[in-house]
Design a protein around this motif. Sequence first.
Motif, PDB file in Angstrom:
ATOM      1  N   LEU A   3       0.983  -1.296   0.020  1.00  0.00           N
ATOM      2  CA  LEU A   3      -0.087  -0.012  -0.112  1.00  0.00           C
ATOM      3  C   LEU A   3       0.919   1.213  -0.092  1.00  0.00           C
ATOM      4  CD1 LEU A   3      -3.044  -0.979   2.428  1.00  0.00           C
ATOM      5  CD2 LEU A   3      -2.922  -0.697   0.006  1.00  0.00           C
ATOM      6  N   LEU A   4       1.840   1.202   0.667  1.00  0.00           N
ATOM      7  CA  LEU A   4       2.915   2.287   0.806  1.00  0.00           C
ATOM      8  C   LEU A   4       3.383   2.664  -0.772  1.00  0.00           C
ATOM      9  CD1 LEU A   4       4.609   4.660   1.891  1.00  0.00           C
ATOM     10  CD2 LEU A   4       6.367   2.661   2.739  1.00  0.00           C
ATOM     11  N   ILE A   5       3.914   1.555  -1.200  1.00  0.00           N
ATOM     12  CA  ILE A   5       4.573   1.676  -2.663  1.00  0.00           C
ATOM     13  C   ILE A   5       3.368   2.283  -3.850  1.00  0.00           C
ATOM     14  CG2 ILE A   5       5.512   0.423  -4.690  1.00  0.00           C
ATOM     15  CD1 ILE A   5       6.596  -1.550  -2.416  1.00  0.00           C
ATOM     16  N   ILE A   6       2.144   1.746  -3.566  1.00  0.00           N
ATOM     17  CA  ILE A   6       1.217   2.210  -4.451  1.00  0.00           C
ATOM     18  C   ILE A   6       0.937   3.525  -4.172  1.00  0.00           C
ATOM     19  CG2 ILE A   6      -1.325   1.756  -5.128  1.00  0.00           C
ATOM     20  CD1 ILE A   6      -0.821  -1.223  -4.507  1.00  0.00           C
ATOM     21  N   GLY A   7       0.767   3.922  -2.980  1.00  0.00           N
ATOM     22  CA  GLY A   7       0.530   5.344  -2.576  1.00  0.00           C
ATOM     23  C   GLY A   7       1.420   6.294  -3.031  1.00  0.00           C
ATOM     24  N   ILE A   8       3.011   5.896  -2.807  1.00  0.00           N
ATOM     25  CA  ILE A   8       3.812   6.571  -3.312  1.00  0.00           C
ATOM     26  C   ILE A   8       3.635   6.831  -5.050  1.00  0.00           C
ATOM     27  CG2 ILE A   8       6.396   6.866  -3.670  1.00  0.00           C
ATOM     28  CD1 ILE A   8       6.781   5.480  -0.991  1.00  0.00           C
ATOM     29  N   ILE A   9       3.464   5.858  -5.877  1.00  0.00           N
ATOM     30  CA  ILE A   9       3.547   5.806  -7.132  1.00  0.00           C
ATOM     31  C   ILE A   9       2.350   6.715  -7.607  1.00  0.00           C
ATOM     32  CG2 ILE A   9       2.974   4.383  -9.112  1.00  0.00           C
ATOM     33  CD1 ILE A   9       4.511   2.120  -7.852  1.00  0.00           C
ATOM     34  N   LEU A  10       1.183   6.588  -7.000  1.00  0.00           N
ATOM     35  CA  LEU A  10       0.105   7.335  -7.212  1.00  0.00           C
ATOM     36  C   LEU A  10       0.338   9.000  -6.937  1.00  0.00           C
ATOM     37  CD1 LEU A  10      -2.924   4.981  -6.268  1.00  0.00           C
ATOM     38  CD2 LEU A  10      -1.999   5.595  -8.572  1.00  0.00           C
ATOM     39  N   PHE A  11       0.697   8.962  -5.539  1.00  0.00           N
ATOM     40  CA  PHE A  11       0.819  10.679  -5.059  1.00  0.00           C
ATOM     41  C   PHE A  11       1.897  11.180  -6.241  1.00  0.00           C
ATOM     42  CE2 PHE A  11       2.147  14.000  -2.752  1.00  0.00           C
ATOM     43  CZ  PHE A  11       1.138  14.626  -2.194  1.00  0.00           C
ATOM     44  N   GLY A  13       3.457  10.225  -8.888  1.00  0.00           N
ATOM     45  CA  GLY A  13       3.074  10.220 -10.286  1.00  0.00           C
ATOM     46  C   GLY A  13       1.993  11.339 -10.524  1.00  0.00           C
ATOM     47  N   ILE A  14       0.938  11.532  -9.686  1.00  0.00           N
ATOM     48  CA  ILE A  14       0.176  12.488 -10.091  1.00  0.00           C
ATOM     49  C   ILE A  14       0.923  13.895 -10.281  1.00  0.00           C
ATOM     50  CG2 ILE A  14      -1.863  14.121  -8.964  1.00  0.00           C
ATOM     51  CD1 ILE A  14      -2.973  11.198  -8.056  1.00  0.00           C
ATOM     52  N   TRP A  37     -10.872  20.244 -14.231  1.00  0.00           N
ATOM     53  CA  TRP A  37      -9.404  19.513 -13.898  1.00  0.00           C
ATOM     54  C   TRP A  37      -8.963  19.957 -12.659  1.00  0.00           C
ATOM     55  CZ3 TRP A  37      -5.787  16.468 -14.873  1.00  0.00           C
ATOM     56  CH2 TRP A  37      -4.796  16.610 -14.309  1.00  0.00           C
ATOM     57  N   LYS A  38      -8.960  21.182 -12.210  1.00  0.00           N
ATOM     58  CA  LYS A  38      -8.433  21.595 -10.593  1.00  0.00           C
ATOM     59  C   LYS A  38      -9.264  20.588  -9.609  1.00  0.00           C
ATOM     60  CE  LYS A  38      -6.795  26.242 -11.582  1.00  0.00           C
ATOM     61  NZ  LYS A  38      -7.140  27.701 -11.159  1.00  0.00           N
ATOM     62  N   ILE A  39     -10.280  20.290  -9.738  1.00  0.00           N
ATOM     63  CA  ILE A  39     -11.216  19.568  -8.923  1.00  0.00           C
ATOM     64  C   ILE A  39     -10.725  17.978  -9.033  1.00  0.00           C
ATOM     65  CG2 ILE A  39     -13.519  18.501  -8.179  1.00  0.00           C
ATOM     66  CD1 ILE A  39     -14.677  21.343  -8.887  1.00  0.00           C
ATOM     67  N   ILE A  43      -8.972  15.841  -6.032  1.00  0.00           N
ATOM     68  CA  ILE A  43      -9.358  14.809  -5.406  1.00  0.00           C
ATOM     69  C   ILE A  43      -8.414  13.548  -5.636  1.00  0.00           C
ATOM     70  CG2 ILE A  43     -11.387  13.016  -5.747  1.00  0.00           C
ATOM     71  CD1 ILE A  43     -13.066  15.374  -6.334  1.00  0.00           C
ATOM     72  N   ALA A  44      -7.863  13.458  -6.748  1.00  0.00           N
ATOM     73  CA  ALA A  44      -6.848  12.319  -7.021  1.00  0.00           C
ATOM     74  C   ALA A  44      -5.695  12.639  -6.010  1.00  0.00           C
ATOM     75  CB  ALA A  44      -6.428  12.317  -8.529  1.00  0.00           C
ATOM     76  N   SER A  45      -5.214  13.855  -5.910  1.00  0.00           N
ATOM     77  CA  SER A  45      -4.203  14.094  -5.150  1.00  0.00           C
ATOM     78  C   SER A  45      -4.327  13.537  -3.549  1.00  0.00           C
ATOM     79  CB  SER A  45      -3.764  15.595  -5.060  1.00  0.00           C
ATOM     80  OG  SER A  45      -3.008  16.011  -6.335  1.00  0.00           O
ATOM     81  N   LEU A  46      -5.687  14.307  -3.073  1.00  0.00           N
ATOM     82  CA  LEU A  46      -5.861  13.832  -1.863  1.00  0.00           C
ATOM     83  C   LEU A  46      -6.017  12.397  -1.536  1.00  0.00           C
ATOM     84  CD1 LEU A  46      -6.940  15.125   1.067  1.00  0.00           C
ATOM     85  CD2 LEU A  46      -9.008  15.070   0.043  1.00  0.00           C
ATOM     86  N   LEU A  47      -6.973  11.522  -2.304  1.00  0.00           N
ATOM     87  CA  LEU A  47      -7.072  10.156  -2.191  1.00  0.00           C
ATOM     88  C   LEU A  47      -5.676   9.486  -2.189  1.00  0.00           C
ATOM     89  CD1 LEU A  47     -10.035   9.488  -4.341  1.00  0.00           C
ATOM     90  CD2 LEU A  47     -10.056   9.864  -1.873  1.00  0.00           C
ATOM     91  N   SER A  48      -4.877   9.755  -3.076  1.00  0.00           N
ATOM     92  CA  SER A  48      -3.499   9.239  -3.131  1.00  0.00           C
ATOM     93  C   SER A  48      -2.458   9.486  -1.871  1.00  0.00           C
ATOM     94  CB  SER A  48      -2.689   9.420  -4.558  1.00  0.00           C
ATOM     95  OG  SER A  48      -2.474  10.756  -4.686  1.00  0.00           O
ATOM     96  N   LEU A  49      -2.776  10.675  -1.199  1.00  0.00           N
ATOM     97  CA  LEU A  49      -2.175  11.193  -0.220  1.00  0.00           C
ATOM     98  C   LEU A  49      -2.722  10.117   0.963  1.00  0.00           C
ATOM     99  CD1 LEU A  49      -0.123  13.099   1.724  1.00  0.00           C
ATOM    100  CD2 LEU A  49      -1.819  14.649   1.523  1.00  0.00           C
ATOM    101  N   ILE A  50      -4.041  10.175   1.099  1.00  0.00           N
ATOM    102  CA  ILE A  50      -4.568   9.397   2.207  1.00  0.00           C
ATOM    103  C   ILE A  50      -4.152   7.900   2.137  1.00  0.00           C
ATOM    104  CG2 ILE A  50      -6.681   8.526   2.968  1.00  0.00           C
ATOM    105  CD1 ILE A  50      -8.027  11.065   2.177  1.00  0.00           C
ATOM    106  N   LEU A  51      -4.063   7.381   0.875  1.00  0.00           N
ATOM    107  CA  LEU A  51      -3.529   6.019   0.703  1.00  0.00           C
ATOM    108  C   LEU A  51      -2.125   5.813   1.130  1.00  0.00           C
ATOM    109  CD1 LEU A  51      -3.609   3.005  -0.171  1.00  0.00           C
ATOM    110  CD2 LEU A  51      -3.406   4.116  -2.663  1.00  0.00           C
ATOM    111  N   LEU A  52      -1.209   6.973   0.861  1.00  0.00           N
ATOM    112  CA  LEU A  52       0.272   6.938   1.125  1.00  0.00           C
ATOM    113  C   LEU A  52       0.458   6.872   2.546  1.00  0.00           C
ATOM    114  CD1 LEU A  52       2.976   9.226  -0.703  1.00  0.00           C
ATOM    115  CD2 LEU A  52       2.814   9.000   1.735  1.00  0.00           C
ATOM    116  N   ILE A  53      -0.319   7.931   3.217  1.00  0.00           N
ATOM    117  CA  ILE A  53      -0.365   8.059   4.724  1.00  0.00           C
ATOM    118  C   ILE A  53      -0.696   6.815   5.387  1.00  0.00           C
ATOM    119  CG2 ILE A  53      -1.215   9.178   6.843  1.00  0.00           C
ATOM    120  CD1 ILE A  53      -1.477  11.866   4.987  1.00  0.00           C
TER     121      ILE A  53
END
Length: 194
Positions: A3-11, A13-14, A37-39, A43-53
């Motif tokens: 989950l950490l690796i996926i979170g890092i890649i997503l966050f 990567g975005i 686009w900003k929204i 949202i993608a940034s926030l969700l990936s940050l939550i996953l990373l944390i």
Amino acid sequence: MALLIIGIILFLGIHLVRVVAPGFRQSMIASLGENGWKIAYSIASLLSLILLIYGFGQARQVTGMLYMPPVWMAHIAVTLMLIALICLAASLLPAGHIAVRTKHPMVLSVKIWALSHLLANGETSSVLLFAAFLAWGVILRISLKRRERAGELTLRPFVSARYDLYAVVIGLVAWGLLIWRVHEWLIGVSPLAV
């Protein structure tokens, strides 16, 4: 750890979309509109940050040590964090000398933050997280330099030296709060623990 690796890649990567797919942002703005686009990006940034944390919290419980940093490295890390927080504050204010001379104070702040934490933390999960953020900062800074040379990016013009004073004061206050209790409250570890 997955989950950490996926979170890092997503966050990260975005936050590297403009570097790895320069036209993607513009095509999304064309189809979603600027606000859309900003929204979506937020949202993608926030969700990936939550996953990373969450992934980092889980990984910290099961990963071992890669190296044992000497105790004095924690003192260097705490000092570097003061510089990182001053740079972060400078990035959020109108440009003073700090912002103009560093060109991209927020990116510099992230790189200093990551380096300082690599110096003081030898756990596998911490090394993975902070090394990834340091690499992201280096890649982004190289990309920003290229965009500057190509004329795609203009740097913020100098406004006033008083914003340097504000950045130092804000950085000192944030640093003091982190050392006092906030880091321990958020992360579960006191930066001064030895």
